[in-house]
Design a protein around this motif. Structure first.
Motif, PDB file in Angstrom:
ATOM      1  N   GLY A  56       0.795  -1.219   0.000  1.00  0.00           N
ATOM      2  CA  GLY A  56       0.000   0.000   0.000  1.00  0.00           C
ATOM      3  C   GLY A  56       0.828   1.271   0.000  1.00  0.00           C
ATOM      4  N   ARG A  57       2.100   1.172   0.374  1.00  0.00           N
ATOM      5  CA  ARG A  57       2.966   2.348   0.435  1.00  0.00           C
ATOM      6  C   ARG A  57       3.746   2.575  -0.854  1.00  0.00           C
ATOM      7  N   GLY A  58       3.697   1.605  -1.786  1.00  0.00           N
ATOM      8  CA  GLY A  58       4.414   1.771  -3.055  1.00  0.00           C
ATOM      9  C   GLY A  58       4.764   0.428  -3.655  1.00  0.00           C
ATOM     10  N   SER A  59       5.315   0.486  -4.842  1.00  0.00           N
ATOM     11  CA  SER A  59       5.668  -0.743  -5.563  1.00  0.00           C
ATOM     12  C   SER A  59       6.888  -1.407  -4.938  1.00  0.00           C
ATOM     13  N   GLU A  60       7.092  -2.672  -5.285  1.00  0.00           N
ATOM     14  CA  GLU A  60       8.256  -3.370  -4.755  1.00  0.00           C
ATOM     15  C   GLU A  60       9.540  -2.771  -5.313  1.00  0.00           C
ATOM     16  N   TRP A  63      10.359   0.167  -3.084  1.00  0.00           N
ATOM     17  CA  TRP A  63      10.874  -0.363  -1.816  1.00  0.00           C
ATOM     18  C   TRP A  63      12.312  -0.850  -2.007  1.00  0.00           C
ATOM     19  N   LEU A  64      12.561  -1.574  -3.077  1.00  0.00           N
ATOM     20  CA  LEU A  64      13.888  -2.110  -3.358  1.00  0.00           C
ATOM     21  C   LEU A  64      14.896  -0.985  -3.576  1.00  0.00           C
ATOM     22  N   PHE A  65      14.512   0.065  -4.326  1.00  0.00           N
ATOM     23  CA  PHE A  65      15.433   1.170  -4.554  1.00  0.00           C
ATOM     24  C   PHE A  65      15.684   1.956  -3.266  1.00  0.00           C
ATOM     25  N   GLY A  66      14.706   2.001  -2.381  1.00  0.00           N
ATOM     26  CA  GLY A  66      14.948   2.610  -1.067  1.00  0.00           C
ATOM     27  C   GLY A  66      16.016   1.843  -0.306  1.00  0.00           C
ATOM     28  N   ILE A  67      15.943   0.523  -0.353  1.00  0.00           N
ATOM     29  CA  ILE A  67      16.962  -0.315   0.289  1.00  0.00           C
ATOM     30  C   ILE A  67      18.304  -0.106  -0.391  1.00  0.00           C
ATOM     31  N   ALA A  68      18.318  -0.115  -1.723  1.00  0.00           N
ATOM     32  CA  ALA A  68      19.573   0.059  -2.465  1.00  0.00           C
ATOM     33  C   ALA A  68      20.211   1.408  -2.133  1.00  0.00           C
ATOM     34  N   ARG A  69      19.397   2.430  -2.047  1.00  0.00           N
ATOM     35  CA  ARG A  69      19.919   3.756  -1.713  1.00  0.00           C
ATOM     36  C   ARG A  69      20.559   3.756  -0.329  1.00  0.00           C
ATOM     37  N   ASN A  70      19.918   3.097   0.631  1.00  0.00           N
ATOM     38  CA  ASN A  70      20.485   3.014   1.977  1.00  0.00           C
ATOM     39  C   ASN A  70      21.792   2.234   1.980  1.00  0.00           C
ATOM     40  N   VAL A  71      21.851   1.140   1.239  1.00  0.00           N
ATOM     41  CA  VAL A  71      23.072   0.322   1.176  1.00  0.00           C
ATOM     42  C   VAL A  71      24.214   1.125   0.553  1.00  0.00           C
ATOM     43  N   THR A 140       8.432   6.512 -10.906  1.00  0.00           N
ATOM     44  CA  THR A 140       7.441   7.585 -10.960  1.00  0.00           C
ATOM     45  C   THR A 140       7.662   8.464  -9.730  1.00  0.00           C
ATOM     46  N   VAL A 141       7.065   9.640  -9.738  1.00  0.00           N
ATOM     47  CA  VAL A 141       7.183  10.522  -8.578  1.00  0.00           C
ATOM     48  C   VAL A 141       6.588   9.836  -7.343  1.00  0.00           C
ATOM     49  N   SER A 142       5.489   9.109  -7.530  1.00  0.00           N
ATOM     50  CA  SER A 142       4.873   8.376  -6.409  1.00  0.00           C
ATOM     51  C   SER A 142       5.816   7.326  -5.859  1.00  0.00           C
ATOM     52  N   GLU A 143       6.462   6.591  -6.744  1.00  0.00           N
ATOM     53  CA  GLU A 143       7.397   5.548  -6.305  1.00  0.00           C
ATOM     54  C   GLU A 143       8.614   6.160  -5.619  1.00  0.00           C
ATOM     55  N   ALA A 144       9.108   7.269  -6.157  1.00  0.00           N
ATOM     56  CA  ALA A 144      10.244   7.947  -5.540  1.00  0.00           C
ATOM     57  C   ALA A 144       9.877   8.434  -4.143  1.00  0.00           C
ATOM     58  N   ALA A 145       8.695   8.996  -4.012  1.00  0.00           N
ATOM     59  CA  ALA A 145       8.235   9.467  -2.699  1.00  0.00           C
ATOM     60  C   ALA A 145       8.179   8.293  -1.716  1.00  0.00           C
ATOM     61  N   ALA A 147       9.900   5.464  -1.892  1.00  0.00           N
ATOM     62  CA  ALA A 147      11.259   5.007  -1.615  1.00  0.00           C
ATOM     63  C   ALA A 147      11.956   5.900  -0.601  1.00  0.00           C
ATOM     64  N   LEU A 148      11.644   7.202  -0.630  1.00  0.00           N
ATOM     65  CA  LEU A 148      12.284   8.150   0.276  1.00  0.00           C
ATOM     66  C   LEU A 148      11.498   8.373   1.565  1.00  0.00           C
ATOM     67  N   GLY A 149      10.279   7.833   1.621  1.00  0.00           N
ATOM     68  CA  GLY A 149       9.460   8.000   2.819  1.00  0.00           C
ATOM     69  C   GLY A 149       8.937   9.414   2.986  1.00  0.00           C
ATOM     70  N   ILE A 150       8.624  10.076   1.859  1.00  0.00           N
ATOM     71  CA  ILE A 150       8.095  11.436   1.909  1.00  0.00           C
ATOM     72  C   ILE A 150       6.754  11.473   1.176  1.00  0.00           C
ATOM     73  N   ARG A 151       6.014  12.583   1.359  1.00  0.00           N
ATOM     74  CA  ARG A 151       4.743  12.733   0.664  1.00  0.00           C
ATOM     75  C   ARG A 151       4.989  12.999  -0.816  1.00  0.00           C
ATOM     76  N   GLN A 152       4.013  12.642  -1.642  1.00  0.00           N
ATOM     77  CA  GLN A 152       4.132  12.806  -3.087  1.00  0.00           C
ATOM     78  C   GLN A 152       4.275  14.279  -3.468  1.00  0.00           C
ATOM     79  N   VAL A 153       3.540  15.155  -2.809  1.00  0.00           N
ATOM     80  CA  VAL A 153       3.634  16.583  -3.126  1.00  0.00           C
ATOM     81  C   VAL A 153       5.025  17.114  -2.785  1.00  0.00           C
ATOM     82  N   THR A 154       5.617  16.639  -1.715  1.00  0.00           N
ATOM     83  CA  THR A 154       6.975  17.039  -1.352  1.00  0.00           C
ATOM     84  C   THR A 154       7.955  16.594  -2.428  1.00  0.00           C
ATOM     85  N   ALA A 155       7.772  15.377  -2.928  1.00  0.00           N
ATOM     86  CA  ALA A 155       8.636  14.865  -3.985  1.00  0.00           C
ATOM     87  C   ALA A 155       8.514  15.724  -5.240  1.00  0.00           C
ATOM     88  N   ARG A 156       7.293  16.114  -5.595  1.00  0.00           N
ATOM     89  CA  ARG A 156       7.095  16.942  -6.797  1.00  0.00           C
ATOM     90  C   ARG A 156       7.780  18.303  -6.649  1.00  0.00           C
TER      91      ARG A 156
END
Length: 181
Positions: A56-60, A63-71, A140-145, A147-156
């Motif tokens: 519900g929080r985003g695509s896999e 989520w995976l790119f959020g993990i990759a970014r942290n690593v 997408t902007v939604s997926e990026a938001a 992955a970063l744990g931020i709101r979509q409007v903040t990402a935009r």
């Protein structure tokens, strides 16, 4: 996700995403040994945190790119600490010639994107992170938001600011970054 409980599910997940993770990593590091290690570390982190994925929080992929970014970020911090303590990083894990050749080919293929990533170095972290995920990693902007744990409007807003800041730099790589949505 039952990746940590079902080897078949993990294998399928790995095969679906390994190329995207390798591209993500080689845009951010230029050493094939480090890139191979970080790719493996990303999937190890996936196994360790598979129970944290919430569809519900985003695509896999997000989520995976959020993990990759942290690593990758953790690796950069670790390298900086080691460089400061020892003056240089030494030692490389052994890879066979075919592995090194494949990793070098990927690094060469992503050279222009690494140049664009370096052009973004002066951007504030939040803006740079959104731009990387949207323009370079093609989320997408939604997926990026997500992955970063931020709101979509903040990402935009951050994406708009990053593109506006890069508009003053005229190079083929930044033109690419400015044109992606």
């Amino acid at each position: 996700m039952r990746l940590n409980e079902d080897p078949g599910a993990f294998e399928a997940f790995y095969r679906r995403h390994v190329d995207a993770v390798q591209r993500f990593v080689v845009r951010r590091v230029s050493d094939p040994h480090v890139a191979a290690d970080l790719t493996a570390d990303v999937f190890l982190a996936v196994l360790n945190s598979a129970d944290t994925y919430r569809p519900g929080r985003g695509s896999e992929v997000a989520w995976l790119f959020g993990i990759a970014r942290n690593v990758v970020s953790a690796q950069h911090r670790k390298a900086a600490r080691e460089a400061k303590a020892t003056g240089r990083i030494a030692g490389r894990r052994l890879m066979d010639d075919d592995d090194v050749a494949r990793m070098e080919e990927r690094i060469d293929a992503e050279r222009q994107m690494r140049a664009a990533w370096q052009a973004m170095a002066d951007l504030p972290e939040g803006e740079r992170a959104v731009l990387e995920l949207v323009a370079i990693d093609q989320l997408t902007v939604s997926e990026a938001a997500a992955a970063l744990g931020i709101r979509q409007v903040t990402a935009r807003v951050r994406l708009h600011r990053a593109r506006r800041a890069l508009s003053t730099v005229a190079s083929p790589s930044t033109v690419y970054l400015e044109g992606q949505t």
